[in-house]
Design a protein around this motif. Structure first.
Motif, PDB file in Angstrom:
ATOM      1  N   TRP A  42     -45.671 -64.727  57.748  1.00  0.00           N
ATOM      2  CA  TRP A  42     -44.494 -64.355  58.767  1.00  0.00           C
ATOM      3  C   TRP A  42     -43.070 -65.086  58.003  1.00  0.00           C
ATOM      4  O   TRP A  42     -42.085 -64.686  58.294  1.00  0.00           O
ATOM      5  CB  TRP A  42     -44.585 -64.793  60.157  1.00  0.00           C
ATOM      6  N   ALA A  43     -43.469 -66.448  57.774  1.00  0.00           N
ATOM      7  CA  ALA A  43     -42.358 -67.201  57.375  1.00  0.00           C
ATOM      8  C   ALA A  43     -41.794 -66.921  56.178  1.00  0.00           C
ATOM      9  O   ALA A  43     -40.555 -66.890  55.818  1.00  0.00           O
ATOM     10  CB  ALA A  43     -42.944 -68.755  57.306  1.00  0.00           C
ATOM     11  N   ALA A  44     -42.695 -66.229  55.405  1.00  0.00           N
ATOM     12  CA  ALA A  44     -42.157 -65.810  53.984  1.00  0.00           C
ATOM     13  C   ALA A  44     -41.378 -64.326  53.945  1.00  0.00           C
ATOM     14  O   ALA A  44     -40.598 -64.232  52.989  1.00  0.00           O
ATOM     15  CB  ALA A  44     -43.200 -65.506  52.913  1.00  0.00           C
ATOM     16  N   GLN A  45     -41.451 -63.750  55.105  1.00  0.00           N
ATOM     17  CA  GLN A  45     -41.098 -62.527  55.496  1.00  0.00           C
ATOM     18  C   GLN A  45     -39.546 -62.513  55.471  1.00  0.00           C
ATOM     19  O   GLN A  45     -38.682 -62.011  55.204  1.00  0.00           O
ATOM     20  CB  GLN A  45     -41.601 -61.556  56.610  1.00  0.00           C
ATOM     21  N   PHE A  81     -34.991 -56.350  60.327  1.00  0.00           N
ATOM     22  CA  PHE A  81     -36.085 -56.741  59.732  1.00  0.00           C
ATOM     23  C   PHE A  81     -36.118 -58.427  59.931  1.00  0.00           C
ATOM     24  O   PHE A  81     -37.329 -59.037  60.325  1.00  0.00           O
ATOM     25  CB  PHE A  81     -36.369 -56.447  58.532  1.00  0.00           C
ATOM     26  N   THR A  82     -34.992 -58.922  59.545  1.00  0.00           N
ATOM     27  CA  THR A  82     -34.916 -60.340  59.599  1.00  0.00           C
ATOM     28  C   THR A  82     -34.979 -60.817  61.248  1.00  0.00           C
ATOM     29  O   THR A  82     -35.634 -62.052  61.343  1.00  0.00           O
ATOM     30  CB  THR A  82     -33.610 -60.702  59.168  1.00  0.00           C
ATOM     31  N   ALA A  83     -34.427 -60.268  61.985  1.00  0.00           N
ATOM     32  CA  ALA A  83     -34.648 -60.640  63.399  1.00  0.00           C
ATOM     33  C   ALA A  83     -35.641 -60.491  64.019  1.00  0.00           C
ATOM     34  O   ALA A  83     -36.516 -61.451  64.594  1.00  0.00           O
ATOM     35  CB  ALA A  83     -33.593 -59.753  64.263  1.00  0.00           C
ATOM     36  N   GLY A  84     -36.658 -59.444  63.676  1.00  0.00           N
ATOM     37  CA  GLY A  84     -37.978 -59.203  64.235  1.00  0.00           C
ATOM     38  C   GLY A  84     -38.947 -60.062  63.586  1.00  0.00           C
ATOM     39  O   GLY A  84     -39.773 -60.657  64.337  1.00  0.00           O
ATOM     40  N   ASP A  85     -38.738 -60.405  62.197  1.00  0.00           N
ATOM     41  CA  ASP A  85     -39.868 -61.219  61.424  1.00  0.00           C
ATOM     42  C   ASP A  85     -39.542 -62.650  62.188  1.00  0.00           C
ATOM     43  O   ASP A  85     -40.476 -63.428  62.098  1.00  0.00           O
ATOM     44  CB  ASP A  85     -39.579 -60.977  59.962  1.00  0.00           C
ATOM     45  N   SER A  86     -38.305 -62.879  62.207  1.00  0.00           N
ATOM     46  CA  SER A  86     -38.075 -64.485  62.820  1.00  0.00           C
ATOM     47  C   SER A  86     -38.733 -64.685  63.977  1.00  0.00           C
ATOM     48  O   SER A  86     -39.125 -65.745  64.116  1.00  0.00           O
ATOM     49  CB  SER A  86     -36.371 -64.505  62.727  1.00  0.00           C
ATOM     50  N   THR A  89     -42.242 -65.037  63.706  1.00  0.00           N
ATOM     51  CA  THR A  89     -42.610 -66.356  62.876  1.00  0.00           C
ATOM     52  C   THR A  89     -42.386 -67.374  64.013  1.00  0.00           C
ATOM     53  O   THR A  89     -43.480 -68.124  64.192  1.00  0.00           O
ATOM     54  CB  THR A  89     -41.700 -66.683  61.776  1.00  0.00           C
ATOM     55  N   LEU A  90     -41.733 -67.461  64.809  1.00  0.00           N
ATOM     56  CA  LEU A  90     -41.321 -68.382  65.925  1.00  0.00           C
ATOM     57  C   LEU A  90     -42.592 -68.245  67.100  1.00  0.00           C
ATOM     58  O   LEU A  90     -43.021 -69.202  67.197  1.00  0.00           O
ATOM     59  CB  LEU A  90     -40.093 -68.220  66.860  1.00  0.00           C
ATOM     60  N   VAL A  92     -45.662 -67.233  66.033  1.00  0.00           N
ATOM     61  CA  VAL A  92     -47.045 -67.670  65.614  1.00  0.00           C
ATOM     62  C   VAL A  92     -46.994 -69.302  65.265  1.00  0.00           C
ATOM     63  O   VAL A  92     -48.041 -69.880  65.303  1.00  0.00           O
ATOM     64  CB  VAL A  92     -47.246 -66.952  64.218  1.00  0.00           C
ATOM     65  N   LEU A  93     -45.647 -69.838  65.253  1.00  0.00           N
ATOM     66  CA  LEU A  93     -45.466 -71.266  65.000  1.00  0.00           C
ATOM     67  C   LEU A  93     -45.763 -71.850  66.554  1.00  0.00           C
ATOM     68  O   LEU A  93     -46.314 -72.905  66.563  1.00  0.00           O
ATOM     69  CB  LEU A  93     -44.312 -71.548  64.471  1.00  0.00           C
ATOM     70  N   LEU A  94     -45.261 -71.312  67.267  1.00  0.00           N
ATOM     71  CA  LEU A  94     -45.258 -71.920  68.909  1.00  0.00           C
ATOM     72  C   LEU A  94     -46.444 -71.617  69.704  1.00  0.00           C
ATOM     73  O   LEU A  94     -46.910 -72.560  70.542  1.00  0.00           O
ATOM     74  CB  LEU A  94     -43.923 -71.561  69.734  1.00  0.00           C
ATOM     75  N   ALA A  95     -46.987 -70.204  69.705  1.00  0.00           N
ATOM     76  CA  ALA A  95     -48.090 -69.731  70.270  1.00  0.00           C
ATOM     77  C   ALA A  95     -48.804 -68.956  69.420  1.00  0.00           C
ATOM     78  O   ALA A  95     -48.774 -67.697  69.437  1.00  0.00           O
ATOM     79  CB  ALA A  95     -47.466 -69.096  71.716  1.00  0.00           C
ATOM     80  N   PRO A  96     -49.743 -69.472  68.523  1.00  0.00           N
ATOM     81  CA  PRO A  96     -50.334 -68.611  67.464  1.00  0.00           C
ATOM     82  C   PRO A  96     -51.152 -67.615  67.886  1.00  0.00           C
ATOM     83  O   PRO A  96     -51.432 -66.504  67.587  1.00  0.00           O
ATOM     84  CB  PRO A  96     -50.914 -69.983  66.481  1.00  0.00           C
ATOM     85  N   GLY A  97     -52.179 -68.140  69.075  1.00  0.00           N
ATOM     86  CA  GLY A  97     -52.912 -67.249  69.488  1.00  0.00           C
ATOM     87  C   GLY A  97     -54.032 -66.746  68.408  1.00  0.00           C
ATOM     88  O   GLY A  97     -54.355 -67.428  67.792  1.00  0.00           O
ATOM     89  N   THR A  98     -54.159 -65.309  68.660  1.00  0.00           N
ATOM     90  CA  THR A  98     -55.094 -64.667  67.584  1.00  0.00           C
ATOM     91  C   THR A  98     -54.311 -64.424  66.431  1.00  0.00           C
ATOM     92  O   THR A  98     -53.326 -63.643  66.213  1.00  0.00           O
ATOM     93  CB  THR A  98     -55.916 -63.500  68.033  1.00  0.00           C
ATOM     94  N   PRO A  99     -54.896 -64.857  65.158  1.00  0.00           N
ATOM     95  CA  PRO A  99     -54.218 -64.576  63.905  1.00  0.00           C
ATOM     96  C   PRO A  99     -54.169 -63.019  63.614  1.00  0.00           C
ATOM     97  O   PRO A  99     -55.245 -62.535  63.676  1.00  0.00           O
ATOM     98  CB  PRO A  99     -54.982 -65.262  62.739  1.00  0.00           C
TER      99      PRO A  99
END
Length: 759
Positions: A42-45, A81-86, A89-90, A92-99
């Protein structure tokens, strides 16, 4: 520098590819740590999405004004796309949950909005469609793809193929949008004036295709246990980001958009139909009434759209066949009609002549002096004159007669059933009508024509008939133009004999059949030999000695006189050098060489004369070039050649002087040194007062203009004495000698005088 070289060196493109490779490397290095791999994914997106947004915005400023709305919507899609993926990304970084590689609600909404913006940008972009039919076909194809995408989405959302789950709803929406985006982007890539070059469009098209493939991947490709799953999922983001930056490199390089040939049909809708039916049949084993209801409606709609598309195709085919028939008719007409005058052309005239089963007559018409009109007034005036002549020819002939333009200023008329008298009447009528003044570009022109007439019998070869008429037509020109002449067998025999003569002339030089004889020119004051005139003879292997009267006119018409005259010039100069060497202390002997008008217009003549003089070591003053008045009359090329010859130092003589219409004018313009009185004024000079008066006038003019004067054709002592008394300085004729071989001239020079050869 080529486009590919610029692309390979662009720092932004290199950075995007390098960043993606770094992400792929991290996927491999973090194998087994799924949560970290998802974070990297997600960070690479985000930077790839940002590159799409910024690249589209830059192109909005750089590209043509008609492309600005397109790139604005592409930039907006990149921002979504930038807003949604950003946000994802936040998350999965703050609350990863199920990958998971499936985004949450916010990311899904923003992705849907961005993809919809891309689709709308492609669909509303001007497709280069002008007619209502083209627009109808395009939107019919677009609706087919949209309906197919809807069926696919319905099938995945209501009856998942790869198992139930909330992610399948997202995947179904993604699949539908991706399929529609693939169609739309491909359409933009194939229009005649696309917003981006193909090299930039196809990465974006490929991005949509890869995204769709990733959605449908089965089994292991849908789990996160392998690094290549992340690579496949990340690839579309790189591809879609590359498109705007590739286009920027092209725009900055100044390369214009290259038009693309648009096909009258597209296979994309049919590909979408195939996908729709495949998905529809996949859901049949687990079908329910609600599932079948929506899917069936979609399939029916698509079927109707396809039927409409086929109806359009059938209509197009019918129009194409109709146009093809009209085009074939037009081609048949063009193949048989002269485009300028509307008359039958040569090929069609030949066919009609061959089919003439009643016999009749054929007239070949050639305009007299048409080249003069073309040269002085231009080709447009010439064409206008030809059209007027064609109109008058139609008026002059009978109903059922065929008028044709064979080419240039040559026309032909077929008179079925006409005898020679009837053909003569038509010929007279044509001449009468053509003689009436014609106004061409505000100028009045009186045209004349020469007509050859030949008889037509059933089964005659058209080419032979035209050849016979051509012979008769040239006979009409020879007799003075402006008349008609009927073909006779005697004309054909003469032309045949002339054709044989032409072929034999071609080999006469190679086989050394020509020879020169020389007639003395004496000084009348003391009758000493001062010059000779070189005269050519043809020693034919079977005919014997052929008179120049027979072959020189033929050689002039065919242009063979140039090669023959070049040989005569070299041989005369060679012989003059031999005589000069035999008696080095004797009075210089001038050799006269006749040069025809065709030779004077030859660009190599002056060079040939210079080469003949220098090659034999002959002083220019020992050579006299003899030309007739008609050869230099109103001819700029000939006049220029005469000036150039005079600059070489050779003498110039007007031969047969007094027989042309503009002799006095020539004396003022032509750089001659000698006048040769024609023999026709000498033969009766002692008995006819008028001839004596003309001879006196020529002598006085020559003396006043400081020209040498030579009287030709002297055969008696009485003529000699009278001409000497009239002031002529030189004489030539049978009184002293007939034309003789070079050895006889040597004897006369040794004797110091010209010996009388006439009793």
């Amino acid at each position: 520098m080529s486009t590919f070289s610029r692309l390979r060196r662009d720092p932004v493109l290199l950075a995007l590819c390098g960043f993606t490779l770094l992400g792929c490397l991290l996927f491999v290095l973090l194998d087994g740590r799924t949560i970290d791999q998802v974070r990297v994914y997600w960070a690479a997106q985000v930077p790839l999405d940002a590159a799409l947004a910024y690249g589209g915005w830059r192109l909005r400023q750089l590209a043509h004004v008609r492309f600005r709305r397109f790139w604005t919507m592409i930039s907006f899609a990149g921002a979504c796309f930038t807003a949604g993926d950003s946000f994802q990304t936040l998350s999965v970084l703050l609350a990863p949950g199920t990958p998971s590689l499936s985004g949450g609600a916010v990311q899904t909404v923003l992705f849907t909005v961005g993809m919809s913006s891309n689709v709308v940008a492609c669909l509303i972009f001007p497709q280069g469609l002008h007619t209502l039919r083209e627009k109808f076909v395009f939107w019919l194809d677009a609706t087919t793809v949209l309906a197919g995408g809807g069926v696919v989405a319905w099938c995945f959302a209501v009856n998942p193929v790869a198992g139930a789950g909330d992610s399948r709803v997202n995947d179904s929406v993604t699949a539908a949008l991706v399929l529609v985006a693939t169609f739309s982007a491909t359409k933009v890539a194939l229009v005649q004036a696309p917003p981006m070059r193909r090299i930039a469009a196809w990465p974006m098209v490929s991005a949509a295709m890869v995204q769709g493939v990733a959605t449908f991947l089965p089994g292991d490709f849908q789990t996160l246990d392998h690094p290549y799953v992340f690579v496949i999922r990340l690839a579309p983001s790189l591809l879609i980001a590359l498109g705007p930056w590739i286009q920027q490199v092209i725009v900055r390089s100044g390369e214009a958009h290259q038009p693309v040939q648009r096909r009258p049909y597209s296979l994309l809708p049919y590909g979408m139909i195939a996908v729709t039916f495949v998905v529809f049949f996949l859901m049949l084993p687990e079908r329910t009434s609600s599932q079948m209801y929506g899917a069936t409606i979609g399939v029916v709609v698509i079927t109707c759209l396809v039927a409409g598309r086929q109806l359009v195709a059938f209509h197009d085919n019918a129009l194409l066949i109709s146009r093809l028939d009209r085009a074939m008719d037009e081609l048949r007409v063009r193949a048989s009609v002269d485009s300028l005058t509307g008359l039958a052309n040569r090929a069609h005239f030949g066919e009609l002549t061959q089919r003439c089963d009643t016999g009749g007559a054929l007239l070949l018409i050639d305009l007299d002096d048409f080249k003069t009109t073309n040269d002085t007034m231009g080709h447009l005036a010439g064409d206008e004159l030809l059209v007027a002549v064609a109109h008058r020819l139609r008026e002059a002939v009978r109903d059922g007669d065929v008028v044709s333009r064979l080419g240039g200023d040559e026309f032909a008329v077929l008179l079925p059933g006409a005898d020679q008298a009837g053909a003569g009447r038509v010929g007279e009528e044509i001449l009468r009508r053509l003689a009436e003044p014609i106004e061409v570009q505000q100028h009045i022109i009186v045209s004349r024509a020469s007509i050859g007439v030949t008889r037509v019998t059933p089964g005659d070869d058209p080419q032979s008939l035209l050849s016979n008429a051509d012979i008769a037509m040239y006979e009409a020109k020879r007799r003075g133009k402006g008349m008609w002449v009927a073909y006779t067998e005697q004309m054909g025999a003469r032309i045949g004999a002339e054709a044989v003569l032409i072929r034999e002339l071609a080999t006469a030089l190679e086989e050394d059949q020509f020879t020169l004889v020389y007639q003395p020119i004496v000084r009348l004051a003391d009758e000493r030999l001062t010059g000779v005139e070189a005269l050519i003879r043809w020693n034919h292997p079977t005919r014997g000695l052929v008179s120049p009267v027979e072959f020189i006119p033929v050689a002039e018409r065919t242009g063979q006189i140039v090669a023959i005259g070049r040989w005569a010039l070299r041989e005369a100069c060679r012989q003059a050098a031999v005589w000069r060497a035999e008696l080095p202390g004797a009075e210089p002997l001038t050799v006269g060489v006749n040069v025809a008008g065709r030779q004077l217009r030859d660009a190599a003549l002056v060079g040939d004369v210079a080469a003949a003089l220098s090659g034999n070591g002959l002083p220019p003053g020992c050579l006299s070039i003899e030309v007739t008045e008609t050869a230099v009359l109103d001819d700029e090329e000939s006049h220029a050649a005469m000036l150039a010859l005079r600059e070489l130092g050779v003498r110039l003589a007007l031969d047969d002087f007094g027989t042309a219409a503009s002799s006095l004018g020539l004396l003022l313009t032509c750089p001659v040194t000698t006048l040769k009185l024609d023999r026709s004024f000498v033969e009766s000079i002692t008995t006819v007062g008028r001839q004596s008066a003309v001879a006196t006038a020529v002598s006085q003019m020559a003396a006043a203009l400081e020209f040498s004067s030579v009287a030709e054709g002297i055969e008696t002592a009485e003529q000699r004495d009278l001409l000497r008394d009239l002031g002529y300085r030189y004489g030539q004729g049978y009184y002293w000698s007939r034309p003789v071989p070079p050895s006889r001239i040597t004897e006369l020079r040794a004797a110091g005088r010209a010996t009388a050869a006439v009793a």
